[in-house]
Design an enzyme around this catalytic site. Structure first.
Site, PDB file in Angstrom:
ATOM      1  N   GLU A  14       0.833  -1.219   0.000  1.00  0.00           N
ATOM      2  CA  GLU A  14       0.000   0.000   0.000  1.00  0.00           C
ATOM      3  C   GLU A  14       0.864   1.265   0.000  1.00  0.00           C
ATOM      4  O   GLU A  14       0.630   2.201   0.768  1.00  0.00           O
ATOM      5  CB  GLU A  14      -0.943   0.015   1.223  1.00  0.00           C
ATOM      6  CG  GLU A  14      -1.713  -1.271   1.478  1.00  0.00           C
ATOM      7  CD  GLU A  14      -2.881  -1.479   0.523  1.00  0.00           C
ATOM      8  OE1 GLU A  14      -2.987  -0.735  -0.471  1.00  0.00           O
ATOM      9  OE2 GLU A  14      -3.662  -2.418   0.765  1.00  0.00           O
ATOM     10  N   ARG A  38     -13.803  -5.090  -3.030  1.00  0.00           N
ATOM     11  CA  ARG A  38     -13.602  -6.134  -2.027  1.00  0.00           C
ATOM     12  C   ARG A  38     -14.421  -7.367  -2.366  1.00  0.00           C
ATOM     13  O   ARG A  38     -14.222  -8.437  -1.806  1.00  0.00           O
ATOM     14  CB  ARG A  38     -14.017  -5.664  -0.614  1.00  0.00           C
ATOM     15  CG  ARG A  38     -13.270  -4.489  -0.014  1.00  0.00           C
ATOM     16  CD  ARG A  38     -11.795  -4.621  -0.074  1.00  0.00           C
ATOM     17  NE  ARG A  38     -11.278  -3.951  -1.265  1.00  0.00           N
ATOM     18  CZ  ARG A  38     -10.061  -4.169  -1.759  1.00  0.00           C
ATOM     19  NH1 ARG A  38      -9.259  -5.021  -1.197  1.00  0.00           N
ATOM     20  NH2 ARG A  38      -9.661  -3.533  -2.843  1.00  0.00           N
TER      21      ARG A  38
END
Length: 655
Positions: free
Chosen positions: A217, A606
């Site tokens: 990330e 997701r």
DNA sequence: TTAGTGACACTTTTT
DNA sequence: GTGTCACTAA
């Protein structure tokens, strides 16, 4: 079961040395690449403990750790170090912080401790209570800190009265924290940076612990994190960063996408690998995500290809109010579970703010569906839990003023407001920590006899337990401490309702259980270590009871917390203007809206198999009913805009 | 000094 | 709905 790595993934896994940038879209197997890479490094003779992988959340770290260990197999006693930036920094500071003039037993202030310190600082600069709230002050301070602005510079750069006040309070706040031997979350990063700058040998020693560095990330790194990364990787240059500019959702915390965008300039010989094949979401879901994110102007154009066919579009379901929304979602889950088409673990409910899960929790309890609420206002925010932890903190570090003030008269021991003020004044006069005044028994102060007696009792209590903590097991010390503070009687005194008494006392017991779990896990457990863990892992309970529950439970979390995770079925709830995008973002302007859009994008991506978006036409806020408008993102992900909607909405009406 | 009452503000998101 | 603060009575 698992498909073999594709060419790009293999390339990323097998490029073992030198700087590497992996630009990976959502669901392209980012975590898989990182974990395989760790295994590959070990296969090529790198010792696991020489590998450092940094993730953004504790949850992601735990997940990566378990995946990496299952790849490596059990023959390795040593583990790769997989942690968040903050945990990494705590470990570094525990080794060297004395060089910066802090005590070794420094306390970590979480949000609520910070608020206490902020309140005290505001009192000191005599801010009128309406002009600046502690919460806002913390916001200012955090922004200054991540931008590396010192208190003096802040005072010089202010543009408004409010900011001026904040800058003055910032100086007090920082001085108070240092005097208390305490650091806040931003300090953890800043102090490591300072340590590296001022002590070359420390930097070199810490960097030399690892030969390979992986940062997940990377689009969400802030300034201090970026510089720490550079320091750690400078010598060996084996730095692999992974990220996606479309998933940058921490701009409000000082994260800068420019860090990932300028990686190639920082490391000119960097290899760049793009992962664009999405293995997670079915085509219909991914198409909606792609349509939505295309509305962001400033982004690196990329095409995410679906590998899982199915043109089933996301469902969109309106509900009357937040209760009906919860009812429908849970009902939908129950239908699928009883039809044998799904299990609780397949579902996740994702939301924007922490006030939203309440209705869902109530409904899930009623339906007797097991669920796990990740994060949120919970356990460690409860008054009784904070009180008990404050006792632990004072025993570990008596200079911790915020914690001392919390327990100084809890349970009541005769030290009222007047006495506390006298003690504080004396501390200021002596230029000494509050605890020193308490420890000297305050005999010469003009305070009530009862207060003097109370001060003496407290001093004896804390000192006795401090001595015991040095020798005995944390569990025994903590149990006796709770016993001797008579906290149970305090609960009986404070609350009349039997149910409430039971609930409050059971959270105290839960603290002890949580400590017991920590003692079991650690080789060298200490009260101080437990407090570190509580501060860093915060709300996330790693106890195995929780773990077992998680094995087959519905997951409830914010979209932020869901980053990096995936679920078969996602319910993205509260799709309303002023909620997603949030009101504050709408007020701030288009850049903030873009971040909300990325947040929505993260939520959508997701989902593996089914995505359901719901919104309520009316919502209760602070007991008041307010009507709400469906989110603009609902239109956008159908490829339409507010200006030119083809149809109003195309809801699938609830059955 | 503490206990009890009522007004009040509060809700982005996380380490 | 909930925790905190200011005020008053004892």
């Amino acid at each position: 079961m698992t498909p073999p790595l594709n060419a790009a993934q293999r390339d990323a896994v097998e490029t073992l040395s030198g700087p590497l940038l992996v630009l990976a879209g959502a669901g392209t197997g980012k975590t898989r690449v990182v974990t395989y890479r760790i295994a590959e490094l070990v296969k090529h003779g790198v010792a696991p403990q020489q590998i450092l992988a940094v993730t953004f959340t504790n949850k992601a770290a735990a997940e990566m750790d378990s995946r990496a260990m299952s790849l490596l197999g059990t023959r390795w006693r040593e583990r790769p170090e997989i942690s968040t930036f903050h945990s990494l920094c705590v470990r570094i500071l525990r080794r060297h912080i004395q060089r910066l003039g802090y005590t070794k037993q420094f306390a970590i202030y979480d949000r609520s401790d910070q608020e206490g310190a902020a309140r005290a600082a505001l009192r000191e600069v005599q801010a009128p209570s309406e002009s600046l709230r502690p919460r806002d002050l913390i916001g200012f301070i955090s922004r200054w800190k991540t931008a590396s602005v010192r208190p003096v510079e802040a005072v010089a750069s202010v543009r408004s009265d409010k900011e001026h006040l904040a800058a003055l309070a910032y100086a007090r706040y920082q001085r108070a924290l240092k005097a208390a031997g305490a650091v806040d979350f931003d300090d953890l990063l800043l102090l490591v940076e300072e340590l590296f700058e001022r002590h070359r040998e420390v930097r070199e020693a810490e960097a030399a612990r690892f030969r390979h560095l992986l940062i997940d990330e990377y689009q969400d790194t802030n300034g201090p994190q970026y510089r720490i990364t550079k320091s750690l990787a400078a010598a060996h240059r084996n730095l692999c960063v992974v990220g996606d500019d479309d998933q940058a959702i921490y701009g409000w915390r000082g994260a800068e996408v420019t860090h990932i965008l300028r990686f190639e300039r920082d490391w000119p010989d960097a290899k760049v690998i793009r992962l664009e094949e999405n293995y997670r979401s079915k085509e219909g879901i991914l198409a909606a995500a792609n349509r939505l994110i295309a509305f962001n102007r400033h982004r690196h154009a990329k095409t995410l290809r679906a590998t899982r066919a199915s043109s089933e579009p996301p469902r969109m379901v309106p509900a009357e109010d937040e209760a009906a929304e919860a009812q429908w979602v849970v009902g939908d889950m129950l239908r699928q579970i009883s039809a044998g088409r799904a299990a609780p673990r397949d579902f996740a409910i994702l939301f924007r703010t922490n006030e939203q899960p309440r209705a869902f929790e109530a409904e899930l309890r009623r339906a007797r569906l097991p669920y796990v609420l990740i994060g949120g206002y919970s356990f460690f925010d409860r008054k009784e839990v904070r009180d008990i932890l404050a006792y632990f903190k004072v025993v570990v570090n008596a200079a911790d003023e915020v914690s001392l003030l919390r327990i100084i008269n809890t349970p009541p021991r005769g030290i009222g407001v007047a006495a506390v003020k006298a003690l504080m004044d004396e501390a200021v006069r002596r230029r000494a920590p509050l605890w020193d005044v308490v420890a000297s028994n305050a005999c010469d102060l003009s305070i009530a006899a009862a207060a003097k007696e109370g001060v003496r009792t407290l001093r004896v209590l804390v000192e006795r337990f401090r001595q015991r903590a040095a020798r005995e097991s944390p569990l025994a010390v903590a149990t006796d401490l709770v016993q001797e503070t008579a906290y149970r009687q305090e609960i009986e005194r404070l609350y009349r309702e039997p149910n409430e008494r039971l609930a409050r006392w059971s959270s105290v017991e839960e603290v002890i259980n949580s400590l017991a779990g920590y003692v079991d896990r650690q080789e060298q457990p200490s009260l101080a270590g437990f407090l570190d863990e509580v501060a860093l892992l915060g709300r996330e309970d790693t106890s195995d009871k929780e773990q077992r529950l998680e094995n087959n439970a519905v997951a409830l979390m914010t979209i932020h917390a869901a980053k990096g995770l995936e679920f078969s079925q996602v319910y993205l709830v509260g799709m309303e203007e002023e909620l997603l995008p949030h009101r504050r973002a709408i007020e701030t302007g288009s850049a903030a809206i873009d971040e909300e859009r990325r947040l929505c994008y993260v939520g959508i991506t997701r989902a593996k198999d089914h995505l359901t978006l719901t919104w309520a036409q009316e919502r209760r806020r602070w007991g008041k009913l307010r009507s709400s408008t469906p989110s603009r993102f609902l239109l956008e992900l159908q490829g339409e805009t507010k200006e030119a909607p083809a149809a109003v909405y195309k809801p699938v009406v609830a059955g």
